[in-house]
Write a protein that holds these residues in place. Structure first.
Motif, PDB file in Angstrom:
ATOM      1  N   ARG A  99      -1.586  71.539  31.971  1.00 16.34           N
ATOM      2  CA  ARG A  99      -2.605  71.429  33.009  1.00 16.34           C
ATOM      3  C   ARG A  99      -2.717  69.992  33.545  1.00 16.34           C
ATOM      4  O   ARG A  99      -2.777  69.768  34.753  1.00 16.34           O
ATOM      5  CB  ARG A  99      -3.962  71.892  32.469  1.00 16.34           C
ATOM      6  CG  ARG A  99      -5.074  71.831  33.522  1.00 16.34           C
ATOM      7  CD  ARG A  99      -6.437  72.100  32.897  1.00 16.34           C
ATOM      8  NE  ARG A  99      -6.596  73.489  32.518  1.00 16.34           N
ATOM      9  CZ  ARG A  99      -7.070  74.440  33.329  1.00 16.34           C
ATOM     10  NH1 ARG A  99      -7.397  74.129  34.583  1.00 16.34           N
ATOM     11  NH2 ARG A  99      -7.211  75.684  32.907  1.00 16.34           N
ATOM     12  N   ALA A 100      -2.720  69.021  32.648  1.00 14.19           N
ATOM     13  CA  ALA A 100      -2.907  67.634  33.064  1.00 14.19           C
ATOM     14  C   ALA A 100      -1.746  67.144  33.918  1.00 14.19           C
ATOM     15  O   ALA A 100      -1.946  66.473  34.941  1.00 14.19           O
ATOM     16  CB  ALA A 100      -3.097  66.742  31.844  1.00 14.19           C
ATOM     17  N   HIS A 106      -1.119  79.894  37.818  1.00 13.96           N
ATOM     18  CA  HIS A 106      -2.548  79.996  38.098  1.00 13.96           C
ATOM     19  C   HIS A 106      -3.343  80.669  36.990  1.00 13.96           C
ATOM     20  O   HIS A 106      -4.566  80.697  37.038  1.00 13.96           O
ATOM     21  CB  HIS A 106      -2.777  80.732  39.420  1.00 13.96           C
ATOM     22  CG  HIS A 106      -2.488  82.210  39.382  1.00 13.96           C
ATOM     23  ND1 HIS A 106      -1.230  82.717  39.162  1.00 13.96           N
ATOM     24  CD2 HIS A 106      -3.320  83.287  39.509  1.00 13.96           C
ATOM     25  CE1 HIS A 106      -1.284  84.037  39.184  1.00 13.96           C
ATOM     26  NE2 HIS A 106      -2.531  84.402  39.386  1.00 13.96           N
ATOM     27  N   GLN A 114      -1.830  68.770  37.361  1.00 17.44           N
ATOM     28  CA  GLN A 114      -2.852  68.162  38.202  1.00 17.44           C
ATOM     29  C   GLN A 114      -2.389  66.800  38.714  1.00 17.44           C
ATOM     30  O   GLN A 114      -2.590  66.456  39.881  1.00 17.44           O
ATOM     31  CB  GLN A 114      -4.159  68.009  37.432  1.00 17.44           C
ATOM     32  CG  GLN A 114      -5.282  67.390  38.256  1.00 17.44           C
ATOM     33  CD  GLN A 114      -6.620  67.388  37.531  1.00 17.44           C
ATOM     34  OE1 GLN A 114      -6.768  68.030  36.490  1.00 17.44           O
ATOM     35  NE2 GLN A 114      -7.595  66.698  38.083  1.00 17.44           N
ATOM     36  N   GLY A 163       3.469  76.373  40.464  1.00 19.48           N
ATOM     37  CA  GLY A 163       2.188  76.257  39.796  1.00 19.48           C
ATOM     38  C   GLY A 163       1.758  77.562  39.160  1.00 19.48           C
ATOM     39  O   GLY A 163       1.817  78.618  39.790  1.00 19.48           O
ATOM     40  N   THR A 181      -4.369  68.624  42.442  1.00 20.24           N
ATOM     41  CA  THR A 181      -5.438  69.613  42.387  1.00 20.24           C
ATOM     42  C   THR A 181      -5.586  70.087  40.956  1.00 20.24           C
ATOM     43  O   THR A 181      -4.620  70.057  40.175  1.00 20.24           O
ATOM     44  CB  THR A 181      -5.148  70.815  43.301  1.00 20.24           C
ATOM     45  OG1 THR A 181      -6.225  71.766  43.216  1.00 20.24           O
ATOM     46  CG2 THR A 181      -3.855  71.517  42.918  1.00 20.24           C
ATOM     47  N   ASP A 182      -6.798  70.559  40.608  1.00 18.68           N
ATOM     48  CA  ASP A 182      -7.037  71.066  39.256  1.00 18.68           C
ATOM     49  C   ASP A 182      -6.967  72.584  39.194  1.00 18.68           C
ATOM     50  O   ASP A 182      -7.423  73.190  38.227  1.00 18.68           O
ATOM     51  CB  ASP A 182      -8.401  70.590  38.748  1.00 18.68           C
ATOM     52  CG  ASP A 182      -9.557  71.086  39.616  1.00 18.68           C
ATOM     53  OD1 ASP A 182      -9.308  71.813  40.616  1.00 18.68           O
ATOM     54  OD2 ASP A 182     -10.721  70.745  39.315  1.00 18.68           O
ATOM     55  N   ARG A 183      -6.367  73.205  40.209  1.00 25.03           N
ATOM     56  CA  ARG A 183      -6.376  74.664  40.310  1.00 25.03           C
ATOM     57  C   ARG A 183      -5.280  75.351  39.502  1.00 25.03           C
ATOM     58  O   ARG A 183      -5.241  76.572  39.463  1.00 25.03           O
ATOM     59  CB  ARG A 183      -6.246  75.070  41.775  1.00 25.03           C
ATOM     60  CG  ARG A 183      -7.434  74.637  42.634  1.00 25.03           C
ATOM     61  CD  ARG A 183      -8.679  75.428  42.287  1.00 25.03           C
ATOM     62  NE  ARG A 183      -9.820  75.025  43.094  1.00 25.03           N
ATOM     63  CZ  ARG A 183     -10.955  75.714  43.168  1.00 25.03           C
ATOM     64  NH1 ARG A 183     -11.084  76.822  42.474  1.00 25.03           N
ATOM     65  NH2 ARG A 183     -11.954  75.269  43.897  1.00 25.03           N
ATOM     66  N   TYR A 184      -4.396  74.603  38.869  1.00 23.70           N
ATOM     67  CA  TYR A 184      -3.309  75.220  38.110  1.00 23.70           C
ATOM     68  C   TYR A 184      -3.383  74.841  36.640  1.00 23.70           C
ATOM     69  O   TYR A 184      -3.711  73.702  36.288  1.00 23.70           O
ATOM     70  CB  TYR A 184      -1.950  74.821  38.697  1.00 23.70           C
ATOM     71  CG  TYR A 184      -1.759  75.382  40.090  1.00 23.70           C
ATOM     72  CD1 TYR A 184      -1.589  76.748  40.280  1.00 23.70           C
ATOM     73  CD2 TYR A 184      -1.788  74.550  41.205  1.00 23.70           C
ATOM     74  CE1 TYR A 184      -1.444  77.279  41.552  1.00 23.70           C
ATOM     75  CE2 TYR A 184      -1.646  75.069  42.481  1.00 23.70           C
ATOM     76  CZ  TYR A 184      -1.483  76.441  42.639  1.00 23.70           C
ATOM     77  OH  TYR A 184      -1.347  76.963  43.902  1.00 23.70           O
ATOM     78  N   GLN A 185      -3.048  75.822  35.787  1.00 20.10           N
ATOM     79  CA  GLN A 185      -3.105  75.619  34.339  1.00 20.10           C
ATOM     80  C   GLN A 185      -1.797  75.072  33.779  1.00 20.10           C
ATOM     81  O   GLN A 185      -1.708  74.764  32.589  1.00 20.10           O
ATOM     82  CB  GLN A 185      -3.468  76.934  33.644  1.00 20.10           C
ATOM     83  CG  GLN A 185      -4.841  77.459  34.034  1.00 20.10           C
ATOM     84  CD  GLN A 185      -5.244  78.681  33.231  1.00 20.10           C
ATOM     85  OE1 GLN A 185      -4.828  78.844  32.078  1.00 20.10           O
ATOM     86  NE2 GLN A 185      -6.057  79.539  33.831  1.00 20.10           N
TER      87      GLN A 185
END
Length: 430
Positions: A162-163, A135, A166, A133, A171-175
């Motif tokens: 990002r999508a 960040h 996730q 991931g 989780t939505d913590r990674y770009q």
């Protein structure tokens, strides 16, 4: 051989869920062997297995129990490669050794899963791939480049935005990030016990509760004296103790940072929550300097691992930061009880590469995993066996080098602490 880490292996999730260990005993009478292996972890038992399969007489001495060190305490992520990207490794090792090294490290996950299948080991496993991931935006570029380099070498990869990150992680913590499809997850203590069982079946002799108190050269042989007084005389010795070497081989402990890695695990998650986290079975670590690594185990527990205090743990508060991270990363898991807390030491070398040393004829030492130990050390054991039988150093993935101590080793806790504080600032909080 003195052991610095006393935190009991029995506290870990893996000890609670592992297949039984094969029956072994302490060494009580002196004996001889062609090769003595010190340490019953992945590297030591893989070495013993591959030697015994070729008819070599092997004795393995383990100070505590099978997998007591990092082999029984890690996160169970089987990740090929090294910390460096393929182009970097080619630049470092050149056109002759570089391709051989890439072939070796690219196949380390295969070495694990192939051995499990070959010997019918009772090891829960899933080979769904590893997600790294990203960040930050810069880390996204880093992972894209890393994926493309492996892809050029024929590896099946997936670049994540990002999508998609996730969706796969939950989780939505990674770009963004990337997926290495060669990787997977196992029950690591069951695996090292499976290696021991296979080595014993092949003819190796494995003795637990047999710490080596002294190692000396006597004529044409090496002699290891255990704490009980029983000895092993052997033509060759392979040191496979990693971060647990202590003072047995002068200078080796001082060549690494023996940092602690901490982990927590929830109780098995309810299906409604479990289905929202790593639903396709990936294992994950990220691009932070103080990286986080996490996965679901074979019974649906959520594991979270990362750095903690350098010292031995003193109580549950030493894991509190990971419990906070777990809930921030996966708020859907808030309120799920933490069932297990454990830790162990890892060997970090100055250049983040595995090191091989032969400080005296017939004495081979291996140290340094950098988060790739399950596959790396399994494959390393196979390479050691090839080298010991054939005598060709080209069998080894990296060259044999002199042991080189870290500067100001006695102050390592101070400068590691300063480095951790700096990395926390650079990485940013969750």
């Amino acid at each position: 051989m003195a052991q610095d880490v006393l935190f009991p292996l029995s506290k870990s999730l893996w000890a609670a869920t592992a297949a039984p260990a094969p029956q072994t005993q302490a060494l009580t009478a002196s004996t001889k062997a062609d090769v003595l292996v010190v340490g019953a972890g992945y590297a030591g038992l893989s070495t013993a297995l591959h030697l015994a399969e070729q008819g070599v007489s092997v004795v393995v001495l383990e100070a505590r129990e099978i997998g007591f060190g990092g082999s029984g305490r890690n996160g169970g992520q089987v990740i090929p490669g090294l910390k460096y990207d393929p182009d970097e490794l080619m630049a470092m090792y050149g056109p002759e050794r570089g391709p051989r090294l890439l072939q070796f490290v690219g196949g380390t996950a295969d070495a694990v899963f192939d051995l499990i299948d070959k010997h019918g080991m009772d090891v829960p496993r899933r080979r769904a791939g590893w997600i790294q991931g990203a960040h930050t935006a810069d880390a996204v570029k880093l992972t894209e480049g890393r994926a493309r380099q492996w892809e050029r070498l024929g590896v099946k990869v997936q670049v994540l935005d990002r999508a998609s990150a996730q969706a796969l992680i939950g989780t939505d913590r990674y770009q963004g990030g990337w997926v290495d499809t060669r990787a997977g997850g196992i029950q690591p203590l069951s695996y090292v016990r499976g290696l021991a069982r296979a080595a014993l079946a092949a003819g190796a002799r494995v003795h637990t509760d047999s710490p080596v108190a002294a190692l000396s050269r006597e004529g044409a042989q090496w002699v290891a004296r255990t704490a009980s007084g029983a000895q092993v005389a052997a033509d060759r010795v392979v040191m496979c103790t990693n971060a647990y070497v202590g003072k047995l081989l002068p200078g080796l402990q001082e060549s690494i940072i023996d940092a602690c890695t901490y982990q927590v695990a929830t109780r098995p998650l309810p299906p409604a929550i479990r289905d929202t986290i790593l639903a396709q079975g990936h294992v994950v670590s990220d691009t932070r300097n103080l990286l986080l690594y996490f996965r679901l185990d074979h019974e649906g527990r959520l594991l979270m691992g990362g750095r903690g205090p350098f010292r031995e743990p003193r109580g549950p508060a030493d894991w509190a930061h990971l419990e906070r991270v777990l809930v921030k990363m996966f708020p859907q898991a808030a309120g799920q009880p933490i069932e297990h807390r454990w830790c162990g030491r890892v060997a970090i070398t100055r250049d983040y590469l595995p090191h091989l040393h032969e400080p005296a004829p017939g004495l081979l030492a291996d140290i340094g995993c950098q988060g790739r130990g399950v596959g790396l050390q399994t494959a390393m054991g196979r390479a050691f066996a090839q080298y010991l039988v054939g005598g060709d150093a080209r069998s080894l993935p990296v060259p044999i080098t002199p042991i080189q101590g870290l500067p100001l080793y006695a102050l390592r806790r101070l400068y590691v602490g300063a480095m951790i504080n700096y990395y926390r600032m650079v990485d940013g909080g969750l």
